[in-house]
Design a protein around this motif. Structure first.
Motif, PDB file in Angstrom:
ATOM      1  N   GLU A  43       0.872  -1.117   0.065  1.00  0.00           N
ATOM      2  CA  GLU A  43       0.067   0.048   0.060  1.00  0.00           C
ATOM      3  C   GLU A  43       0.895   1.227   0.009  1.00  0.00           C
ATOM      4  OE1 GLU A  43      -3.372  -1.765   2.936  1.00  0.00           O
ATOM      5  OE2 GLU A  43      -1.846  -0.749   3.571  1.00  0.00           O
ATOM      6  N   ASP A  46       0.860   6.688   2.855  1.00  0.00           N
ATOM      7  CA  ASP A  46      -0.273   7.407   3.490  1.00  0.00           C
ATOM      8  C   ASP A  46      -1.556   6.910   3.385  1.00  0.00           C
ATOM      9  OD1 ASP A  46      -0.300   7.699   0.656  1.00  0.00           O
ATOM     10  OD2 ASP A  46      -0.208   9.944   0.760  1.00  0.00           O
ATOM     11  N   SER A  47      -1.842   5.918   2.964  1.00  0.00           N
ATOM     12  CA  SER A  47      -3.102   5.052   2.601  1.00  0.00           C
ATOM     13  C   SER A  47      -3.039   3.707   3.391  1.00  0.00           C
ATOM     14  CB  SER A  47      -3.576   5.273   1.300  1.00  0.00           C
ATOM     15  OG  SER A  47      -3.456   6.409   0.604  1.00  0.00           O
ATOM     16  N   LEU A  50      -5.653   0.447   2.201  1.00  0.00           N
ATOM     17  CA  LEU A  50      -6.270   0.622   0.952  1.00  0.00           C
ATOM     18  C   LEU A  50      -6.233  -0.824   0.119  1.00  0.00           C
ATOM     19  CD1 LEU A  50      -7.561   2.503  -1.056  1.00  0.00           C
ATOM     20  CD2 LEU A  50      -5.126   3.077  -1.855  1.00  0.00           C
ATOM     21  N   ALA A 170      -7.251   7.632   7.586  1.00  0.00           N
ATOM     22  CA  ALA A 170      -6.527   7.570   6.365  1.00  0.00           C
ATOM     23  C   ALA A 170      -7.411   7.078   5.188  1.00  0.00           C
ATOM     24  CB  ALA A 170      -5.317   6.952   6.224  1.00  0.00           C
ATOM     25  N   LEU A 171      -8.180   6.175   5.317  1.00  0.00           N
ATOM     26  CA  LEU A 171      -9.148   5.702   4.306  1.00  0.00           C
ATOM     27  C   LEU A 171     -10.335   6.646   4.134  1.00  0.00           C
ATOM     28  CD1 LEU A 171      -9.452   1.899   5.541  1.00  0.00           C
ATOM     29  CD2 LEU A 171      -8.267   2.819   3.378  1.00  0.00           C
ATOM     30  N   ARG A 173      -9.980   9.558   3.860  1.00  0.00           N
ATOM     31  CA  ARG A 173      -9.438  10.597   2.856  1.00  0.00           C
ATOM     32  C   ARG A 173      -9.145  10.269   1.373  1.00  0.00           C
ATOM     33  NH1 ARG A 173      -6.248  11.650   7.439  1.00  0.00           N
ATOM     34  NH2 ARG A 173      -4.564  10.392   6.549  1.00  0.00           N
ATOM     35  N   VAL A 174      -9.401   8.778   1.352  1.00  0.00           N
ATOM     36  CA  VAL A 174      -9.230   8.261   0.044  1.00  0.00           C
ATOM     37  C   VAL A 174     -10.541   8.597  -0.905  1.00  0.00           C
ATOM     38  CG1 VAL A 174      -9.245   6.063  -1.306  1.00  0.00           C
ATOM     39  CG2 VAL A 174      -7.958   6.160   0.669  1.00  0.00           C
ATOM     40  N   ASP A 178      -8.322   8.277  -6.436  1.00  0.00           N
ATOM     41  CA  ASP A 178      -7.343   7.439  -5.596  1.00  0.00           C
ATOM     42  C   ASP A 178      -7.548   5.937  -5.804  1.00  0.00           C
ATOM     43  OD1 ASP A 178      -6.034   9.783  -4.631  1.00  0.00           O
ATOM     44  OD2 ASP A 178      -7.465   9.939  -2.985  1.00  0.00           O
TER      45      ASP A 178
END
Length: 424
Positions: A43, A46-47, A50, A170-171, A173-174, A178
């Motif tokens: 991944e 920063d994610s 994912l 973080a998820l 913000r996906v 993305d």
């Protein structure tokens, strides 16, 4: 086509997708497994999560299937579905009556062409993951042990210290772009293995090839670099966790690379199956691989020993006790009496693993994806690696390295890890 283990054949289609057909005698059932070459070690930094998010998204609708429709279609014929996100792959699988296998192949092709990606779907699945973490990890005594706590004691780089479930913040913000970019990059046909295993009498092999070949070819991403120097000294960490009722401790040793030394890897797995019975008073649990499934990740992978320590006993004496267990198998040591029953013990363990849903299809697909061949499954079978000299070599391999250990104690959630005395 090329050989792929007993009775199985492996074929690479024009778009790069690998199709593995593995006939087996079953009670009229067929398993279909899809393995994509991306897990949480692949991944973006920063994610976090994912890869896990996409495991969920692949069941949340696609061009020809409504959200929840994949589950409904499989369960309507009496089948079952599942999926997992591992270190280096994501797997999706179904087990259905053999007569329904062509419909399952069609369902797989539909979602492999592209899952449903829109803001509402992303938000829903992130919330599902949040609930999953709360219920299946944080809400369960010892949930996440040891794979959530031990990696920072063994590794320093980002790919190795993620927990797999992901960072919900973080998820959130996906975005759709993305997610689409992640799918296009990692779920390219050349990065997939599709395994059909079991009763194949009803499988239209020509139509299966045609449907899978129609998936557009895309560039195959390079594997995530995973090399990291071995520990220069034993490293002991302590961390508090709210879901730990009593202290629990684990030590990790790196396993040999199965691509280079499959039989040595198998012998280390054999030791993992034998050590708990060697000194029952120590109450040791052992696993080859983070989740107790051998050959489930690319190198480096780990052998984990864990126990509930007595009050006042810290990491160093516990690690010394684990090394004493291994030393009983080292070259020159007397052969432990346990070797006489080793084959039966290991065979029972393998049988228990084999009872898991779609086990053979999943193992064949994962080995093909991770190691390029299913041959390693036979070479590294621990029941065939019980030669006394080979077990001695495995013990010496594990003893000749520094270990990471972690002591997890009851405490407030999110308490930071500490390094008492640093590396030692």
């Amino acid at each position: 086509m090329s050989p792929a283990g007993a009775g199985a054949t492996l074929e690479t289609l024009p778009n790069g997708l690998r199709l593995l057909l593995a006939p087996a005698t079953t009670a009229g059932t067929t398993a279909v497994a899809v393995h994509a070459g991306v897990g949480f070690r692949g991944e973006p930094a920063d994610s976090s999560g994912l890869a896990h998010l996409f495991e969920h998204l692949m069941f949340a609708g696609s061009a020809g299937v409504e959200p929840g429709g994949h589950f409904a279609a499989v369960e309507a014929v009496g089948g079952a579905v599942g999926g997992h996100t591992r270190h280096d792959y994501t797997e999706l699988f179904e087990v259905v009556p053999a007569h329904a296998v062509d419909e399952v192949v069609r369902l797989e092709v539909d979602r492999l062409a592209g899952p449903r990606l829109d803001p509402a779907t992303l938000a829903t699945q992130v919330e599902v993951i949040r609930a999953e973490i709360a219920q299946q990890v944080d809400g369960v005594p010892y949930g996440g042990f040891p794979w959530r706590h031990l990696p920072p004691a063994m590794f320093d780089t980002s790919p190795h210290v993620r927990d797999g479930y992901g960072d919900v913040a973080a998820l959130r913000r996906v975005g759709v772009d993305d997610a689409a970019a992640f799918f296009d990059h990692w779920w390219a046909p050349g990065n997939l293995v599709v395994t059909v295993e079991g009763d194949l009498d009803h499988l239209d092999v020509g139509r299966t090839r045609e449907l899978l070949s129609a998936l557009p070819a895309r560039a195959v991403p390079p594997a995530t670099p995973l090399a990291e120097p071995a520990l220069a000294a034993d490293r002991h960490l302590e961390v508090a966790a709210a879901n730990v009722p009593a202290p629990v401790w684990a030590a990790g040793f790196r396993l040999p690379d199965p691509a280079l030394s499959p039989r040595l890897h198998g012998a280390c797995t054999a030791l993992a199956g034998l050590l708990p019975a060697q000194e029952p008073a120590l109450r040791v649990s052992a696993r080859s691989g983070w989740y107790g499934v051998p050959l489930d990740a690319r190198d480096p992978d780990v052998l984990v020993l864990s126990t509930h320590p007595r009050p006042g006993v810290d990491g160093a004496p516990l690690l010394a006790a684990m090394r004493d267990l291994l030393a009983a198998w080292a070259p020159g040591a007397a052969t432990p009496a346990l070797l006489g029953t080793a084959r039966t013990r290991l065979a029972l363990g393998e049988y228990a693993r084999g009872e898991r849903l779609a086990h053979r299809a999943r193992r064949l697909g994962a080995a093909t994806l991770l190691l390029g061949s299913t041959d390693v499954l036979a070479s590294a079978d621990p029941t065939t690696c019980l030669d006394r000299d080979l077990l001695g070599e495995a013990a010496a391999y594990l003893l000749d390295q520094h270990a990471g250990t972690v002591l997890v104690t009851p405490g407030p959630a999110g308490s930071p890890a500490t390094t008492p005395g640093g590396d030692s």
